[in-house]
Scaffold this motif. Structure first.
Motif, PDB file in Angstrom:
ATOM      1  N   SER A   1      26.095 -50.895  -2.327  1.00 22.15           N
ATOM      2  CA  SER A   1      25.229 -51.988  -2.769  1.00 22.15           C
ATOM      3  C   SER A   1      25.931 -52.908  -3.753  1.00 22.15           C
ATOM      4  N   LEU A   2      26.629 -52.321  -4.708  1.00 20.73           N
ATOM      5  CA  LEU A   2      27.212 -53.089  -5.797  1.00 20.73           C
ATOM      6  C   LEU A   2      28.626 -53.589  -5.518  1.00 20.73           C
ATOM      7  N   GLY A   3      29.363 -52.869  -4.686  1.00 16.39           N
ATOM      8  CA  GLY A   3      30.758 -53.224  -4.473  1.00 16.39           C
ATOM      9  C   GLY A   3      31.626 -52.911  -5.676  1.00 16.39           C
ATOM     10  N   ALA A   4      31.137 -52.051  -6.551  1.00 17.68           N
ATOM     11  CA  ALA A   4      31.892 -51.690  -7.752  1.00 17.68           C
ATOM     12  C   ALA A   4      33.032 -50.746  -7.387  1.00 17.68           C
ATOM     13  N   PRO A   5      34.180 -50.878  -8.031  1.00 20.09           N
ATOM     14  CA  PRO A   5      35.259 -49.915  -7.818  1.00 20.09           C
ATOM     15  C   PRO A   5      34.772 -48.507  -8.176  1.00 20.09           C
ATOM     16  N   SER A   6      35.190 -47.517  -7.417  1.00 18.64           N
ATOM     17  CA  SER A   6      34.719 -46.145  -7.593  1.00 18.64           C
ATOM     18  C   SER A   6      34.963 -45.602  -8.991  1.00 18.64           C
ATOM     19  N   ASP A   7      36.116 -45.916  -9.592  1.00 19.40           N
ATOM     20  CA  ASP A   7      36.388 -45.395 -10.934  1.00 19.40           C
ATOM     21  C   ASP A   7      35.438 -45.993 -11.968  1.00 19.40           C
ATOM     22  N   ILE A   8      35.143 -47.267 -11.843  1.00 17.56           N
ATOM     23  CA  ILE A   8      34.201 -47.907 -12.769  1.00 17.56           C
ATOM     24  C   ILE A   8      32.800 -47.358 -12.545  1.00 17.56           C
ATOM     25  N   LEU A   9      32.413 -47.213 -11.290  1.00 16.52           N
ATOM     26  CA  LEU A   9      31.089 -46.684 -10.971  1.00 16.52           C
ATOM     27  C   LEU A   9      30.929 -45.266 -11.517  1.00 16.52           C
ATOM     28  N   SER A  10      31.928 -44.423 -11.325  1.00 14.09           N
ATOM     29  CA  SER A  10      31.881 -43.052 -11.857  1.00 14.09           C
ATOM     30  C   SER A  10      31.721 -43.056 -13.369  1.00 14.09           C
ATOM     31  N   ASN A  11      32.488 -43.911 -14.039  1.00 15.14           N
ATOM     32  CA  ASN A  11      32.428 -44.001 -15.494  1.00 15.14           C
ATOM     33  C   ASN A  11      31.055 -44.455 -15.966  1.00 15.14           C
ATOM     34  N   ARG A  12      30.505 -45.487 -15.337  1.00 17.11           N
ATOM     35  CA  ARG A  12      29.197 -46.010 -15.759  1.00 17.11           C
ATOM     36  C   ARG A  12      28.082 -45.011 -15.470  1.00 17.11           C
ATOM     37  N   LEU A  13      28.126 -44.337 -14.333  1.00 17.72           N
ATOM     38  CA  LEU A  13      27.119 -43.313 -14.035  1.00 17.72           C
ATOM     39  C   LEU A  13      27.164 -42.201 -15.076  1.00 17.72           C
ATOM     40  N   ALA A  14      28.369 -41.752 -15.414  1.00 15.45           N
ATOM     41  CA  ALA A  14      28.510 -40.694 -16.424  1.00 15.45           C
ATOM     42  C   ALA A  14      27.954 -41.145 -17.773  1.00 15.45           C
ATOM     43  N   LYS A  15      28.233 -42.377 -18.148  1.00 12.85           N
ATOM     44  CA  LYS A  15      27.741 -42.906 -19.424  1.00 12.85           C
ATOM     45  C   LYS A  15      26.208 -42.963 -19.427  1.00 12.85           C
ATOM     46  N   LEU A  16      25.619 -43.384 -18.316  1.00 15.94           N
ATOM     47  CA  LEU A  16      24.156 -43.465 -18.231  1.00 15.94           C
ATOM     48  C   LEU A  16      23.526 -42.073 -18.238  1.00 15.94           C
ATOM     49  N   VAL A  17      24.198 -41.101 -17.644  1.00 18.87           N
ATOM     50  CA  VAL A  17      23.715 -39.706 -17.690  1.00 18.87           C
ATOM     51  C   VAL A  17      23.817 -39.187 -19.123  1.00 18.87           C
ATOM     52  N   ASP A  18      24.968 -39.394 -19.759  1.00 21.81           N
ATOM     53  CA  ASP A  18      25.165 -38.927 -21.142  1.00 21.81           C
ATOM     54  C   ASP A  18      24.146 -39.539 -22.096  1.00 21.81           C
ATOM     55  N   ALA A  19      23.752 -40.786 -21.841  1.00 20.89           N
ATOM     56  CA  ALA A  19      22.796 -41.477 -22.706  1.00 20.89           C
ATOM     57  C   ALA A  19      21.347 -41.110 -22.377  1.00 20.89           C
ATOM     58  N   GLY A  20      21.146 -40.338 -21.312  1.00 22.56           N
ATOM     59  CA  GLY A  20      19.791 -39.931 -20.960  1.00 22.56           C
ATOM     60  C   GLY A  20      19.019 -40.966 -20.161  1.00 22.56           C
ATOM     61  N   VAL A  21      19.692 -41.967 -19.624  1.00 26.42           N
ATOM     62  CA  VAL A  21      19.042 -43.000 -18.808  1.00 26.42           C
ATOM     63  C   VAL A  21      18.866 -42.493 -17.378  1.00 26.42           C
TER      64      VAL A  21
END
Length: 167
Positions: free
Chosen positions: A58-78
């Motif tokens: 959907s986003l066309g985001a590079p996999s490494d950036i997507l992995s990093n952002r997903l992890a950050k959102l999980v860590d933040a409780g979002v």
């Protein structure tokens, strides 16, 4: 000796600056969702996407950036990470909005409303904010405790109890 004093002053100044930043709700929120990909992941989660591949496609985001952002959102409780396994495949994870993540509907709604008002697309709206039960249009407003609507140009952001200075 002066170097030691200067270093101590610099460290104290940095600590005070970090404390002021930590007090600000906007800074703390932007630390979590202030990056473009993070907000777009949250938007897509509201659209029902949960899997890494769905976000990537959907986003066309590079996999490494997507992995990093997903992890950050999980860590933040979002987002909450849940394991799943398709038949014949290894375990993978899906991502689901938490209560904290659901609370960002107000932020996304405000962005949609602002974009429609001040930066509209000539082809029309790509998203609409509606009451989920009735489908009726909904909009964000500032409302006083007595229910009276306060227009945006009549709203002030003032120092709160944690403010260290008046502005």
């Amino acid at each position: 000796m002066n170097e030691i004093v200067d270093t101590a002053v610099d460290a104290a100044s940095a600590a005070a600056s970090a404390d002021l930043v930590a007090r600000c709700q906007i800074v703390r929120t932007l630390d979590i969702v202030g990056e473009k990909w993070s907000l777009l992941i949250v938007r897509d989660a509201f659209r029902g996407r949960t899997r890494f591949s769905e976000f990537r496609d959907s986003l066309g985001a590079p996999s490494d950036i997507l992995s990093n952002r997903l992890a950050k959102l999980v860590d933040a409780g979002v987002l909450e990470k849940r394991g799943y396994r398709d038949p014949g495949s290894r375990e993978r994870f899906s991502y689901h909005l938490t209560e904290s993540g659901q609370g960002l509907s107000i932020v996304l709604g405000a962005l949609v409303q602002w974009g429609d008002t001040y930066n509209p697309y000539a082809g029309g709206a790509s998203s609409r904010v509606v009451d989920a039960a009735s489908g009726e249009p909904a909009r964000l407003e500032f409302v006083r405790p007595d229910g009276a609507v306060v227009q945006p140009d009549a709203v002030a952001i003032v120092p709160g109890p944690a403010a260290r200075t008046a502005w």
